[in-house]
Design an enzyme around this catalytic site. Structure first.
Site, PDB file in Angstrom:
ATOM      1  N   GLY A 158       0.774  -1.236   0.000  1.00 55.24           N
ATOM      2  CA  GLY A 158       0.000   0.000   0.000  1.00 55.24           C
ATOM      3  C   GLY A 158       0.801   1.278   0.000  1.00 55.24           C
ATOM      4  O   GLY A 158       0.224   2.370   0.046  1.00 55.24           O
ATOM      5  N   ASP A 171      -0.004   3.605  -3.109  1.00 54.23           N
ATOM      6  CA  ASP A 171      -1.293   4.295  -2.976  1.00 54.23           C
ATOM      7  C   ASP A 171      -1.191   5.424  -1.955  1.00 54.23           C
ATOM      8  O   ASP A 171      -1.725   6.517  -2.156  1.00 54.23           O
ATOM      9  CB  ASP A 171      -2.375   3.317  -2.545  1.00 54.23           C
ATOM     10  CG  ASP A 171      -2.514   2.136  -3.489  1.00 54.23           C
ATOM     11  OD1 ASP A 171      -2.239   2.306  -4.688  1.00 54.23           O
ATOM     12  OD2 ASP A 171      -2.895   1.046  -3.019  1.00 54.23           O
TER      13      ASP A 171
END
Length: 370
Positions: free
Chosen positions: A282, A285
């Site tokens: 992640g 992102d």
């Protein structure tokens, strides 16, 4: 006859609209191969949903648009995003198609092989025929997707189906009322086996802000280095090339228009931070969310890059599906450090909740903005 008074157009009530796929993510309860892991913890995954949650947690008005099944997993996705403060009013429920799910081990990289020296990761997707793969221009109205100040998309969505590709093409086309369009290339090898990744480059060239990793660009298009990537993607007003531990570089168009000479770009770089990594999931992102968050606040490009690094560090230092971002004042203070103090930062688990961190002197002078 009554007098008609002209009124200015109403400003968008949403800062960022994130459109794409969200799935239920199953994270192993302990390290090991998927074949050996006895149990999993449930969460939510999906690049665009991750960005929406990070922006909402950072205090912005974020909306996620997508499709999930009319099933329990769809209920979980919608409830989880709403709990982060994301506007889910435009989410569609499909009674005939399921919500996608995936299982992963502790590591996950967009471009990864066991031979590259990185920990091998297993990721198993069950998304074929999902509700998200049915997205199309007929089901997602352009005015809904264009309802924010920024529309954030990724290269995952157009790989899901022909309808998804048509939708992203339509949303990135120029037209009256189009917001600023942000596009994270997010190249996934498995999704593009039967499609040409050249499609990704074509979509990126239609957008205003583009994020791409050097490893992605080489794997997808055979391009090496930021200059070569910029030469291949000259249209975006800002191209952010992520260089892993080397930091990130933004190529900023120097003049008006979308077809200017890339040689007139202003090039701005920000070194990466030293981070005690808990889980490498992640971070990309989160970087995009940090950069967009700082941009919404009108901060300069170097500061946007630093906020991207800080948000990525928040993701890297937790094993949760979504990281708690640092408080805005804390992040602003760190982003304003001079080059020496920035280079000395070392961020580990829990740093977002305990400012000031690691003995950094809050009176360290700022480095002048470029």
């Amino acid at each position: 006859m009554p007098t008609v008074t002209a009124t200015a157009p109403r400003p968008p009530d949403t800062d960022v609209v994130c459109l794409g796929e969200a799935m239920v993510a199953f994270r192993p309860s302990r390290p090991g191969r998927l074949a050996d892991v006895p149990s999993f913890e449930r969460g939510v995954g999906g690049a665009e949903a991750n960005v929406a949650c990070a922006l909402a947690a950072a205090g912005h008005r974020a909306r996620w648009i997508g499709r999930v099944g009319a099933d329990g997993f769809g209920d979980h996705v919608v409830a989880a995003l709403a709990a982060y403060g994301v506007d889910v009013s435009a989410v569609q429920r499909d009674p005939r198609r399921p919500t996608g799910v995936y299982f992963r081990t502790a590591g996950e990289r967009a471009v990864s092989t066991a031979a590259d020296g990185q920990p091998f990761a297993e990721v198993v997707y069950h998304r074929t025929g999902s509700a998200a793969s049915a997205m199309s221009p007929e089901l997602i109205a352009r005015e809904t997707a264009w309802s924010g100040r920024v529309l954030h998309l990724t290269g995952i969505t157009p790989a899901l189906s022909a309808g998804c590709l048509a939708l992203v093409r339509g949303l990135t086309a120029a037209g009256p009322g189009r917001p600023l369009v942000s596009f994270d290339v997010n190249y996934r090898v498995g999704l593009w086996r039967d499609r040409s990744p050249a499609l990704l480059a074509g979509l990126a060239r239609r957008c205003d802000i583009v994020f791409v990793g050097e490893d992605e660009a080489e794997a997808a298009w055979g391009l090496r280095g930021g200059a070569a990537i910029r030469a291949a993607l000259p249209e975006p007003d800002i191209l952010v090339v992520k260089q892993g531990a080397g930091g990130a570089t933004a190529y900023v168009r120097g003049g008006p228009g979308r077809t200017g000479d890339a040689s007139a770009d202003r090039v701005v770089s920000a070194p990466a931070l030293t981070v005690d990594v808990v889980a490498p999931v992640g971070a990309g992102d989160a970087f995009a969310a940090g950069f967009l968050s700082a941009g919404l606040r009108g901060l300069d490009v170097r500061t946007r890059l630093r906020h991207g690094h800080l948000m990525a560090a928040a993701a890297l230092t937790t094993d949760a599906d979504l990281a708690r971002p640092p408080e805005r004042a804390h992040a602003d203070r760190l982003a304003a450090l001079d080059a020496g103090a920035w280079g000395r930062l070392r961020l580990g688990p829990g740093w977002t909740g305990h400012p000031p961190y690691d003995g950094v002197d809050e009176n360290t002078p700022e480095e002048p903005a470029p």
